[in-house]
Design a protein around this motif. Structure first.
Motif, PDB file in Angstrom:
ATOM      1  N   VAL A 100       1.031  -0.497   0.037  1.00 37.54           N
ATOM      2  CA  VAL A 100      -0.018  -0.243   0.213  1.00 37.54           C
ATOM      3  C   VAL A 100       0.719   1.437  -0.255  1.00 37.54           C
ATOM      4  O   VAL A 100       0.483   2.448   0.631  1.00 37.54           O
ATOM      5  CB  VAL A 100      -1.083   0.164   1.008  1.00 37.54           C
ATOM      6  N   MET A 101       2.494   0.519  -0.851  1.00 38.24           N
ATOM      7  CA  MET A 101       2.459   2.475  -0.728  1.00 38.24           C
ATOM      8  C   MET A 101       2.118   2.933  -2.286  1.00 38.24           C
ATOM      9  O   MET A 101       2.737   2.066  -3.168  1.00 38.24           O
ATOM     10  CB  MET A 101       4.583   1.982  -0.674  1.00 38.24           C
ATOM     11  N   GLY A 102       2.317   3.916  -2.464  1.00 33.15           N
ATOM     12  CA  GLY A 102       2.799   5.041  -3.320  1.00 33.15           C
ATOM     13  C   GLY A 102       4.165   5.104  -4.121  1.00 33.15           C
ATOM     14  O   GLY A 102       4.879   3.906  -3.699  1.00 33.15           O
ATOM     15  N   PRO A 103       4.111   5.134  -5.448  1.00 30.81           N
ATOM     16  CA  PRO A 103       5.671   4.730  -6.472  1.00 30.81           C
ATOM     17  C   PRO A 103       5.941   5.723  -6.006  1.00 30.81           C
ATOM     18  O   PRO A 103       8.147   5.118  -5.735  1.00 30.81           O
ATOM     19  CB  PRO A 103       4.659   5.546  -7.955  1.00 30.81           C
ATOM     20  N   GLU A 104       6.658   6.084  -5.391  1.00 32.40           N
ATOM     21  CA  GLU A 104       7.481   7.156  -4.798  1.00 32.40           C
ATOM     22  C   GLU A 104       8.327   6.908  -3.496  1.00 32.40           C
ATOM     23  O   GLU A 104       9.419   6.942  -3.501  1.00 32.40           O
ATOM     24  CB  GLU A 104       7.212   9.228  -4.996  1.00 32.40           C
ATOM     25  N   VAL A 105       7.006   6.447  -2.796  1.00 33.10           N
ATOM     26  CA  VAL A 105       7.759   6.115  -1.255  1.00 33.10           C
ATOM     27  C   VAL A 105       8.704   4.592  -1.954  1.00 33.10           C
ATOM     28  O   VAL A 105       8.762   4.229  -1.017  1.00 33.10           O
ATOM     29  CB  VAL A 105       6.388   5.942  -0.529  1.00 33.10           C
ATOM     30  N   ARG A 106       7.889   3.840  -2.460  1.00 28.80           N
ATOM     31  CA  ARG A 106       8.294   2.273  -2.923  1.00 28.80           C
ATOM     32  C   ARG A 106       9.666   2.244  -3.810  1.00 28.80           C
ATOM     33  O   ARG A 106      10.113   1.556  -3.232  1.00 28.80           O
ATOM     34  CB  ARG A 106       7.226   2.156  -3.959  1.00 28.80           C
ATOM     35  N   GLN A 107       9.782   3.143  -4.190  1.00 29.70           N
ATOM     36  CA  GLN A 107      11.132   3.982  -4.395  1.00 29.70           C
ATOM     37  C   GLN A 107      12.069   4.022  -3.803  1.00 29.70           C
ATOM     38  O   GLN A 107      13.589   3.958  -3.862  1.00 29.70           O
ATOM     39  CB  GLN A 107      11.218   5.110  -6.493  1.00 29.70           C
ATOM     40  N   ARG A 108      11.682   4.949  -3.256  1.00 28.31           N
ATOM     41  CA  ARG A 108      12.426   5.146  -2.030  1.00 28.31           C
ATOM     42  C   ARG A 108      12.662   4.251  -0.912  1.00 28.31           C
ATOM     43  O   ARG A 108      14.153   4.275  -0.082  1.00 28.31           O
ATOM     44  CB  ARG A 108      12.761   6.728  -1.223  1.00 28.31           C
ATOM     45  N   VAL A 109      11.681   3.568  -0.810  1.00 25.33           N
ATOM     46  CA  VAL A 109      12.769   2.042   0.327  1.00 25.33           C
ATOM     47  C   VAL A 109      13.187   1.244  -0.911  1.00 25.33           C
ATOM     48  O   VAL A 109      14.436   1.041   0.378  1.00 25.33           O
ATOM     49  CB  VAL A 109      10.762   1.827   0.912  1.00 25.33           C
ATOM     50  N   LEU A 110      13.050   1.103  -1.405  1.00 27.89           N
ATOM     51  CA  LEU A 110      14.413   0.215  -2.877  1.00 27.89           C
ATOM     52  C   LEU A 110      15.157   0.626  -2.838  1.00 27.89           C
ATOM     53  O   LEU A 110      15.793  -0.322  -2.664  1.00 27.89           O
ATOM     54  CB  LEU A 110      13.101  -0.037  -3.978  1.00 27.89           C
ATOM     55  N   GLN A 111      15.797   1.643  -2.786  1.00 24.45           N
ATOM     56  CA  GLN A 111      17.236   2.648  -2.815  1.00 24.45           C
ATOM     57  C   GLN A 111      17.428   2.507  -1.547  1.00 24.45           C
ATOM     58  O   GLN A 111      18.891   2.867  -1.144  1.00 24.45           O
ATOM     59  CB  GLN A 111      16.968   4.303  -3.351  1.00 24.45           C
ATOM     60  N   GLY A 112      16.671   2.253  -0.424  1.00 25.32           N
ATOM     61  CA  GLY A 112      17.830   2.032   1.212  1.00 25.32           C
ATOM     62  C   GLY A 112      17.512   3.139   1.819  1.00 25.32           C
ATOM     63  O   GLY A 112      17.781   3.542   2.952  1.00 25.32           O
ATOM     64  N   ASP A 113      15.988   3.817   1.207  1.00 24.70           N
ATOM     65  CA  ASP A 113      15.640   4.838   2.299  1.00 24.70           C
ATOM     66  C   ASP A 113      15.077   4.926   3.129  1.00 24.70           C
ATOM     67  O   ASP A 113      14.044   4.713   3.841  1.00 24.70           O
ATOM     68  CB  ASP A 113      14.742   6.545   1.832  1.00 24.70           C
ATOM     69  N   THR A 114      16.017   5.204   4.587  1.00 24.58           N
ATOM     70  CA  THR A 114      15.369   4.705   6.256  1.00 24.58           C
ATOM     71  C   THR A 114      14.409   6.278   6.695  1.00 24.58           C
ATOM     72  O   THR A 114      14.240   5.625   8.196  1.00 24.58           O
ATOM     73  CB  THR A 114      16.325   4.132   7.560  1.00 24.58           C
ATOM     74  N   GLY A 115      14.780   7.256   5.802  1.00 20.76           N
ATOM     75  CA  GLY A 115      14.543   8.500   6.988  1.00 20.76           C
ATOM     76  C   GLY A 115      13.328   9.005   6.447  1.00 20.76           C
ATOM     77  O   GLY A 115      13.284  10.372   6.387  1.00 20.76           O
ATOM     78  N   LEU A 116      12.026   8.127   6.077  1.00 16.46           N
ATOM     79  CA  LEU A 116      11.082   8.594   5.515  1.00 16.46           C
ATOM     80  C   LEU A 116       9.735   9.672   6.795  1.00 16.46           C
ATOM     81  O   LEU A 116      10.014   9.303   7.836  1.00 16.46           O
ATOM     82  CB  LEU A 116      10.349   7.526   5.245  1.00 16.46           C
ATOM     83  N   PRO A 117       9.720  10.826   7.177  1.00 13.17           N
ATOM     84  CA  PRO A 117       9.268  11.428   8.104  1.00 13.17           C
ATOM     85  C   PRO A 117       7.458   9.922   7.834  1.00 13.17           C
ATOM     86  O   PRO A 117       6.858  10.053   7.004  1.00 13.17           O
ATOM     87  CB  PRO A 117       8.438  12.077   6.998  1.00 13.17           C
ATOM     88  N   VAL A 118       7.342  10.050   9.478  1.00 12.85           N
ATOM     89  CA  VAL A 118       6.343   9.207   9.582  1.00 12.85           C
ATOM     90  C   VAL A 118       5.154   9.876  10.999  1.00 12.85           C
ATOM     91  O   VAL A 118       5.941  10.698  11.010  1.00 12.85           O
ATOM     92  CB  VAL A 118       6.876   7.513   9.982  1.00 12.85           C
ATOM     93  N   THR A 119       4.353   9.783  10.567  1.00 16.16           N
ATOM     94  CA  THR A 119       3.136  10.478  11.559  1.00 16.16           C
ATOM     95  C   THR A 119       1.697   9.744  11.129  1.00 16.16           C
ATOM     96  O   THR A 119       1.450   8.625  10.918  1.00 16.16           O
ATOM     97  CB  THR A 119       2.419  11.892  11.146  1.00 16.16           C
ATOM     98  N   THR A 120       1.004  10.069  12.258  1.00 12.58           N
ATOM     99  CA  THR A 120      -0.372   9.411  12.545  1.00 12.58           C
ATOM    100  C   THR A 120      -1.470  10.374  12.205  1.00 12.58           C
ATOM    101  O   THR A 120      -1.260  11.282  12.040  1.00 12.58           O
ATOM    102  CB  THR A 120      -0.513   9.121  13.930  1.00 12.58           C
ATOM    103  N   ALA A 121      -2.128   9.652  11.243  1.00 17.10           N
ATOM    104  CA  ALA A 121      -3.832  10.358  10.887  1.00 17.10           C
ATOM    105  C   ALA A 121      -4.681   9.569  10.874  1.00 17.10           C
ATOM    106  O   ALA A 121      -4.748   8.330  10.817  1.00 17.10           O
ATOM    107  CB  ALA A 121      -3.539  10.603   9.257  1.00 17.10           C
ATOM    108  N   LYS A 122      -6.106   9.979  11.256  1.00 22.25           N
ATOM    109  CA  LYS A 122      -7.167   9.280  10.679  1.00 22.25           C
ATOM    110  C   LYS A 122      -7.051   8.933   9.247  1.00 22.25           C
ATOM    111  O   LYS A 122      -6.736   9.328   8.794  1.00 22.25           O
ATOM    112  CB  LYS A 122      -8.737  10.563  11.299  1.00 22.25           C
TER     113      LYS A 122
END
Length: 459
Positions: A190-212
């Protein structure tokens, strides 16, 4: 500061698209003027937009030399000042820089202001009666994989009010900040294409928050581009990238998509919902560009059976089916009218009076979601569920799967770790009644047929 005629573009509205169109042949309209600055040597095109365009000024020496003079569109020979981002043409290059991007604090302030000014929602705990509909909605919030709810009933029975009141009870989820698809930082599905690409490139610094969990209303008159999304031609021209403008399906990812009067929905939108509900992905093909993004949502629909039947293909995509009838008890009807009058008179005070009950429901849903994985169902009960489906000639296996999931969600809602026969008896009519083959000569309700077969098998 002298004004020099630049290019004929639209004079009423200025945007990077119109400026880019001015560089191409065929632009016609009144002229736009460019302000030349003697100190910097550059000409800056300024207009009310979050973008700015920068062109190199022609020096006086070049005017006196053999350099060809500035020519109108179609014969542009000058070189436009390059930047980090640009779109190369055969006869020039231009760049558009975003100079007014909102910060994260500004986005949060805007969201907070919108929440304070939004229309007050009727509390879910204040809904009188309609227990079947409320139970189906709660079970889908606990386990979204059940597949949604189809609510059919008479006019004025509170279908839309009940669905929209579910917003206050929706739990928080973890999302990636700034992502239009509500991407889950831990689940690649359930990742968008840009987030998926960053994860595949090894980016572990994704800004995360909680939302309704979001609830998106799909209006009957929506266009296919608004539902599926479209290609942002403005960014494609100015930045040379595949710029996707997300639609309602992107916004509803990991949330709820509500369609009021779903039986009146246009066929082309029904086809879009069928495709997305089946695959969990939405693919947009526009202007020679293909973009796919996750679109996993809880599909909730409501309608009046007198206004038309729903297509069988779409009806089968709903996990559960709830039937709503008009309340016949006079005392109960009076109570409903009085509660609605109280809400219309002072919505804020009315909502505060049900605050404790709303909090209790929220905690109950949150606890059920966290304990859902620990709920077990005996093998013998699973066999009997499948036997009921088989003897009712239910097509496919969706009925078996949804009944098992709904029974587990009900056990979790009641705080148990195992499914009982009573749990199955409660949910199986809602899971199977819309999957039975229609017999025009049959006078008995399909839900009663399911109950009869259930007691026959489970006895």
């Amino acid at each position: 500061m002298p004004l020099l005629p630049l290019l004929p573009v639209m004079a009423s509205t200025f945007s990077p698209t119109s400026a880019a169109r001015a560089l191409l042949p065929g632009s016609t309209s009144r002229p736009l003027f460019l302000a030349a600055s003697a100190s910097s040597g550059n000409r800056h095109l300024t207009f009310p937009s979050p973008y700015s365009l920068c062109f190199p000024a022609r020096s006086s020496a070049s005017a006196e030399s053999n350099t060809p003079p500035y020519r109108p569109p179609g014969t542009l020979a000058g070189r436009i000042q390059p930047s980090r981002k640009g779109l190369d043409f055969r006869r020039g290059r231009f760049t558009v820089c975003n100079v007014a991007a909102p910060t994260a604090a500004e986005q949060e302030a805007t969201a907070s202001a919108a929440k304070e000014t939004q229309r007050p929602v009727y509390p879910f705990a204040a809904i009188v009666g309609q227990d079947e509909m409320k139970l189906c909605l709660l079970l889908n919030v606990i386990d979204p994989k059940i597949g949604g709810v189809m609510i059919m009933g008479d006019r004025g029975t509170g279908k839309s009010t009940t669905v929209r009141s579910l917003v206050d009870l929706l739990p928080d989820i973890r999302v990636v900040v700034g992502d239009p698809f509500n991407s889950d930082p831990d689940d690649p599905e359930v990742m968008g294409p840009e987030v998926r690409q960053r994860v595949l490139q090894g980016d572990t610094g994704l800004p995360v928050t909680t939302a309704k969990i979001t609830m998106v209303d799909l209006p009957l008159g929506a266009t296919e581009d608004r539902v599926c999304g479209t290609i942002d031609i403005e960014k494609a021209l100015t930045e040379g990238v595949k710029a996707f403008e997300p639609g309602l399906l992107a916004k509803a990812n990991r949330g709820i998509l509500y369609v009021d009067e779903v039986n009146l929905l246009d066929d082309h939108l029904v086809d879009v919902l069928l495709d997305s509900a089946a695959s969990g992905w939405n693919t947009v093909e526009r202007e020679g560009i293909s973009i796919s993004h996750p679109a996993r949502f809880i599909l909730i629909g409501s309608g009046n059976p007198e206004e038309g039947e729903l297509r069988p293909q779409l009806l089968d995509r709903f996990g559960m089916h709830a039937q709503v009838g008009t309340v016949r008890d006079a005392e109960l009807r009076v109570k409903i009218v009085e509660e609605r009058a109280r809400f219309d008179r002072d919505p804020k005070t009315f909502r505060e009076s049900y605050h404790d009950e709303q909090e209790k429901l929220q905690q109950q849903i949150s606890s059920a979601r966290s304990n859902l994985g620990a709920v077990q169902i005996d093998h013998d009960l699973r066999v009997k569920i499948s036997k009921v489906c088989s003897e009712l000639n239910v097509d496919g296996l969706r009925g078996d799967i949804v009944t098992n999931r709904a029974a587990k969600a009900l056990a979790a809602l009641k705080g148990r770790d195992s499914v009982t026969v009573e749990d199955i008896a409660t949910v199986i009519p809602n899971c199977l009644r819309h999957r039975l083959r229609k017999d025009p000569l049959e006078s008995i309700d399909s839900g009663l047929l399911v109950i009869e077969k259930f007691y026959e098998v489970f006895s």
